[in-house]
Design an enzyme around this catalytic site. Structure first.
Site, PDB file in Angstrom:
ATOM      1  N   ASP A  18       0.860  -1.179   0.000  1.00 35.89           N
ATOM      2  CA  ASP A  18       0.000   0.000   0.000  1.00 35.89           C
ATOM      3  C   ASP A  18       0.903   1.238   0.000  1.00 35.89           C
ATOM      4  O   ASP A  18       2.131   1.114  -0.174  1.00 35.89           O
ATOM      5  CB  ASP A  18      -1.013  -0.040   1.165  1.00 35.89           C
ATOM      6  CG  ASP A  18      -0.384   0.198   2.530  1.00 35.89           C
ATOM      7  OD1 ASP A  18       0.852   0.344   2.616  1.00 35.89           O
ATOM      8  OD2 ASP A  18      -1.135   0.246   3.524  1.00 35.89           O
ATOM      9  N   CYS A  75       2.903  -3.368   4.008  1.00 44.01           N
ATOM     10  CA  CYS A  75       2.048  -2.228   4.364  1.00 44.01           C
ATOM     11  C   CYS A  75       2.704  -1.552   5.562  1.00 44.01           C
ATOM     12  O   CYS A  75       3.893  -1.812   5.823  1.00 44.01           O
ATOM     13  CB  CYS A  75       0.588  -2.640   4.602  1.00 44.01           C
ATOM     14  SG  CYS A  75       0.269  -3.679   6.034  1.00 44.01           S
ATOM     15  N   THR A  77       2.278  -1.803   8.937  1.00 46.44           N
ATOM     16  CA  THR A  77       2.683  -2.800   9.944  1.00 46.44           C
ATOM     17  C   THR A  77       2.993  -4.155   9.347  1.00 46.44           C
ATOM     18  O   THR A  77       3.587  -4.998  10.014  1.00 46.44           O
ATOM     19  CB  THR A  77       1.542  -3.004  10.963  1.00 46.44           C
ATOM     20  OG1 THR A  77       0.391  -3.456  10.230  1.00 46.44           O
ATOM     21  CG2 THR A  77       1.236  -1.728  11.725  1.00 46.44           C
ATOM     22  N   HIS A 108      10.778 -23.797   8.732  1.00 45.90           N
ATOM     23  CA  HIS A 108       9.717 -24.579   9.374  1.00 45.90           C
ATOM     24  C   HIS A 108       8.368 -24.471   8.675  1.00 45.90           C
ATOM     25  O   HIS A 108       7.591 -25.418   8.694  1.00 45.90           O
ATOM     26  CB  HIS A 108       9.553 -24.147  10.838  1.00 45.90           C
ATOM     27  CG  HIS A 108      10.659 -24.638  11.722  1.00 45.90           C
ATOM     28  ND1 HIS A 108      10.584 -24.640  13.090  1.00 45.90           N
ATOM     29  CD2 HIS A 108      11.883 -25.158  11.419  1.00 45.90           C
ATOM     30  CE1 HIS A 108      11.704 -25.131  13.614  1.00 45.90           C
ATOM     31  NE2 HIS A 108      12.516 -25.443  12.612  1.00 45.90           N
ATOM     32  N   HIS A 143       8.420 -31.064   9.510  1.00 50.26           N
ATOM     33  CA  HIS A 143       7.769 -29.792   9.175  1.00 50.26           C
ATOM     34  C   HIS A 143       6.882 -29.946   7.937  1.00 50.26           C
ATOM     35  O   HIS A 143       5.887 -29.236   7.791  1.00 50.26           O
ATOM     36  CB  HIS A 143       8.811 -28.702   8.960  1.00 50.26           C
ATOM     37  CG  HIS A 143       9.671 -28.486  10.167  1.00 50.26           C
ATOM     38  ND1 HIS A 143       9.166 -28.054  11.366  1.00 50.26           N
ATOM     39  CD2 HIS A 143      10.999 -28.713  10.371  1.00 50.26           C
ATOM     40  CE1 HIS A 143      10.142 -27.989  12.253  1.00 50.26           C
ATOM     41  NE2 HIS A 143      11.266 -28.393  11.667  1.00 50.26           N
TER      42      HIS A 143
HETATM   43  C1  RB5 Z   1      -2.376   2.397   6.456  1.00 55.09           C
HETATM   44  O1  RB5 Z   1      -2.420   3.586   7.166  1.00 55.09           O
HETATM   45  C2  RB5 Z   1      -2.140   1.227   7.410  1.00 55.09           C
HETATM   46  O2  RB5 Z   1      -3.302   0.941   8.115  1.00 55.09           O
HETATM   47  C3  RB5 Z   1      -1.646   0.025   6.650  1.00 55.09           C
HETATM   48  O3  RB5 Z   1      -0.476   0.356   5.984  1.00 55.09           O
HETATM   49  C4  RB5 Z   1      -1.327  -1.207   7.459  1.00 55.09           C
HETATM   50  O4  RB5 Z   1      -0.474  -0.916   8.529  1.00 55.09           O
HETATM   51  C5  RB5 Z   1      -2.466  -2.051   7.857  1.00 55.09           C
HETATM   52  O5  RB5 Z   1      -2.334  -3.133   8.461  1.00 55.09           O
END
Ligand code: RB5
Length: 151
Positions: A18, A75, A77, A108, A143
């Site tokens: 993203d 993304c 996180t 694994h 595994h």
């Molecule tokens: C976008 O702001 C953020 O929510 C996205 O990049 C991600 O971290 C979602 O899991």
């Protein structure tokens, strides 16, 4: 190098992010090309806000249908996009954040998609984890039975 790596030089790897991961995605696409892979960048390609599921599903579909051997999703996180890509049959996406998770995801879990958070892991570390992920072979043995049970 073992053939139990997730992909061999020449194989197609899909990558998507993203808006939070655009810069890291472009760096990683270059890294993957230098590793000898054919890279398909499925976007996004600007900092305009987008919805991470759209890009996770694009990678999931490509791996599910064997258009690509493996994938990378990014993304902020790494959480949202890893959830999206893991909804596709045959996809085993692992959210990695350090050397051990990158290595174990392969040894694994035979993970075929690496997920990472661009706002969590500094870019130089993330790129080092990419290298570990694609260079580490699956161990097989006990595994393999467990991975089989993932469905
Ligand atoms: C976008 O702001 C953020 O929510 C996205 O990049 C991600 O971290 C979602 O899991």
């Amino acid at each position: 190098m073992s053939d139990a790596r997730i992909a061999q030089p020449g194989d197609t790897i899909v990558i998507a992010s993203d808006h939070a991961g655009v810069e890291l995605k472009s760096q990683m696409a270059g890294d993957l090309k230098r590793m000898g892979f054919t890279v398909k960048d499925l976007g996004t390609n600007s900092s305009d806000s987008v919805d991470y599921p759209d890009f996770g599903h694009a990678v999931g579909k490509a791996v599910e249908t064997h258009d690509a051997k493996a994938g990378v999703v990014i993304c902020g996180t790494g959480i949202g996009i890893s959830i999206a890509v893991n909804r596709h049959p045959g996809v085993r996406a692992a959210l990695v954040h350090d050397d051990m998770t990158a290595r174990m995801a392969r040894e694994h879990n035979d993970a075929n998609v690496m997920a990472i958070g661009a706002r969590i892991v500094p870019a130089d570390r993330a790129r080092a984890l990419l290298k570990i992920f694609f260079e580490t072979p699956f161990e097989g043995g006990r595994h393999a039975r467990r991975v089989e049970k993932l469905g």
